[in-house]
Design a protein around this motif. Structure first.
Motif, mmCIF file in Angstrom:
data_model
loop_
_atom_site.group_PDB
_atom_site.id
_atom_site.type_symbol
_atom_site.label_atom_id
_atom_site.label_comp_id
_atom_site.label_asym_id
_atom_site.label_seq_id
_atom_site.Cartn_x
_atom_site.Cartn_y
_atom_site.Cartn_z
ATOM 1 N N ASN A 253 0.797 -1.224 0.000
ATOM 2 C CA ASN A 253 0.000 0.000 0.000
ATOM 3 C C ASN A 253 0.833 1.279 0.000
ATOM 4 N N GLY A 254 2.156 1.130 -0.084
ATOM 5 C CA GLY A 254 3.010 2.309 0.001
ATOM 6 C C GLY A 254 3.085 2.846 1.418
ATOM 7 N N ALA A 255 2.870 1.973 2.411
ATOM 8 C CA ALA A 255 2.954 2.353 3.820
ATOM 9 C C ALA A 255 4.248 1.807 4.414
ATOM 10 N N ALA A 256 4.534 2.193 5.658
ATOM 11 C CA ALA A 256 5.793 1.840 6.296
ATOM 12 C C ALA A 256 5.853 0.362 6.648
ATOM 13 N N PHE A 257 7.066 -0.196 6.597
ATOM 14 C CA PHE A 257 7.313 -1.586 6.993
ATOM 15 C C PHE A 257 8.782 -1.725 7.354
ATOM 16 N N GLY A 258 9.082 -2.617 8.318
ATOM 17 C CA GLY A 258 10.471 -2.863 8.706
ATOM 18 C C GLY A 258 11.105 -1.647 9.355
ATOM 19 N N LYS A 259 12.280 -1.268 8.866
ATOM 20 C CA LYS A 259 13.017 -0.146 9.446
ATOM 21 C C LYS A 259 12.309 1.185 9.251
ATOM 22 N N GLU A 260 11.338 1.226 8.337
ATOM 23 C CA GLU A 260 10.613 2.486 8.095
ATOM 24 C C GLU A 260 9.589 2.795 9.189
ATOM 25 N N VAL A 261 9.245 1.812 10.012
ATOM 26 C CA VAL A 261 8.199 1.997 11.015
ATOM 27 C C VAL A 261 8.670 2.956 12.109
ATOM 28 N N ILE A 262 7.833 3.959 12.390
ATOM 29 C CA ILE A 262 8.077 4.913 13.465
ATOM 30 C C ILE A 262 7.485 4.345 14.761
ATOM 31 N N ASP A 263 8.258 4.369 15.826
ATOM 32 C CA ASP A 263 7.762 3.905 17.120
ATOM 33 C C ASP A 263 6.880 4.994 17.729
#
Length: 359
Positions: A253-263
């Motif tokens: 979906n063009g959303a964050a995954f893995g290292k891109e995820v913001i805590d």
């Protein structure tokens, strides 16, 4: 409001919970309609026992809204990409609002073609998956939901770095006049919201929930959760399931995954670009819904009547959720005393009536 001293919980009427959430969202500049919808879904989480995803999350949501990490006036849009497929861009709005739009879109598509798959980007934490898997159920359909969790708390199998979330899977299936079959599981042994609840109440963690990032030893000290990672369900299988759900809800979906995820537990200023997906499947395309309900009801009855292990009973996914909703509607939601104190302080800060004053 009644206090259970032995358990240090306060039984709180759902109307008070709903009212506090609604007023807090209004104080954070959400429209009246949006504030009420967020309050409705958060209160439903509390009613049905998802204690780590209801009013417990309110202080965190408020911090992020006030840190400009969440858009309080989003333009949430659904783009139809095909007869049965759509993508919802949440414009960084509250996840509850974004996922409500996505579920409505999936149900509408399924009415037309029999199936609706909606991917979501630009969203935020939206509470428990059961809320959204149940929306197609109420329309007489099967619902399947997942999301990229709003923080990474699990390592890829064999690793020590937290690169995967608790990425949930929720499936809702109507069962006629009985409670729907409603499975809502994290892909970790326990959700991180449950861990945060233990930390708030200063209770040690049971062994088997977390292990140390350093050496893989069991971690039970509630003051050291930052030093650990959650364990997946079923060993490598849970890790693999979290990975594929993350790809479907995030990458696709063009959303964050893995290292891109913001805590979002630690960051109150950054947009998370949280991804979800929801599928609605029209039972009527397979058989008459009343026939399906009758057959499934009989099958479930057969499963419930099976032989049991001593001291245990058989229950179907969703039964406890339905029972808890009925009980808490009558007796109130048990909130930990430290949480009530925290919520009262938040209300005072926002200039709205405290939770304690609402009962």
């Amino acid at each position: 409001m009644s206090v259970n001293s032995s358990a240090a919980t306060i039984a709180t009427p759902i109307a008070a919970i709903h009212g506090l959430i609604r007023d807090a969202m209004r104080a954070c500049n959400l429209s009246a309609a949006d504030a009420d919808r967020v309050a409705e879904l958060m209160a439903e989480a509390d009613l049905t026992g998802a204690d780590g995803h209801g009013i417990f999350r309110l202080p965190q949501y408020v911090r992020r809204i006030r840190g400009d990490a969440v858009n309080t006036t989003p333009d949430i849009r659904a783009e139809i990409r095909g007869p049965s497929v759509a993508v919802v861009d949440g414009d960084n709005g509250m996840g509850h609002l974004v996922m409500s739009k996505a579920a409505e879109t999936a149900i509408s598509l399924a009415r037309e073609t029999g199936i609706g798959w909606v991917g979501v980007r630009g969203s935020n934490h939206a509470g428990p998956g059961a809320l959204y898997a149940e929306m197609p159920v109420k329309a007489g359909m099967i619902g399947i939901y997942s999301a990229v969790a709003s923080a990474n708390h699990m390592a890829v199998w064999g690793g020590t770095e937290a690169l995967l979330g608790t990425n949930p899977l929720a499936v809702g299936i109507p069962a006629g006049n009985g409670p729907p079959v409603l499975l809502d599981i994290a892909t970790t042994v326990v959700s991180y919201g449950t861990v945060k609840g233990r930390v708030l109440q200063d209770k040690p963690l049971p062994e088997g929930w977390m292990v140390s990032k350093e050496d893989g030893a069991p971690l039970t000290d509630q003051t050291r959760t930052a030093d650990g990672v959650l364990l997946p369900i079923g060993g490598y299988k849970g890790s693999g399931l979290a990975l594929v759900l993350g790809i479907l809800a995030g990458t696709l979906n063009g959303a964050a995954f893995g290292k891109e995820v913001i805590d979002f537990n630690a960051d109150n200023t950054s947009a998370t670009n949280t991804g979800h997906f929801i599928l609605a499947l029209d039972i009527a395309r397979f058989m008459p819904p009343d026939v399906f309900a009758a057959v499934l009801s009989e099958q479930l009855a057969n499963l419930r009547s099976g032989q049991t292990i001593a001291g245990m009973r058989i229950r179907m996914p969703g039964e406890q959720r339905t029972a808890r909703r009925a009980e808490r509607s009558s007796t109130g939601v048990p909130l930990a005393a430290p949480l009530v104190t925290q919520l009262d302080a938040l209300a005072t800060e926002l200039g709205i009536a405290t939770l304690s004053a609402r009962v």
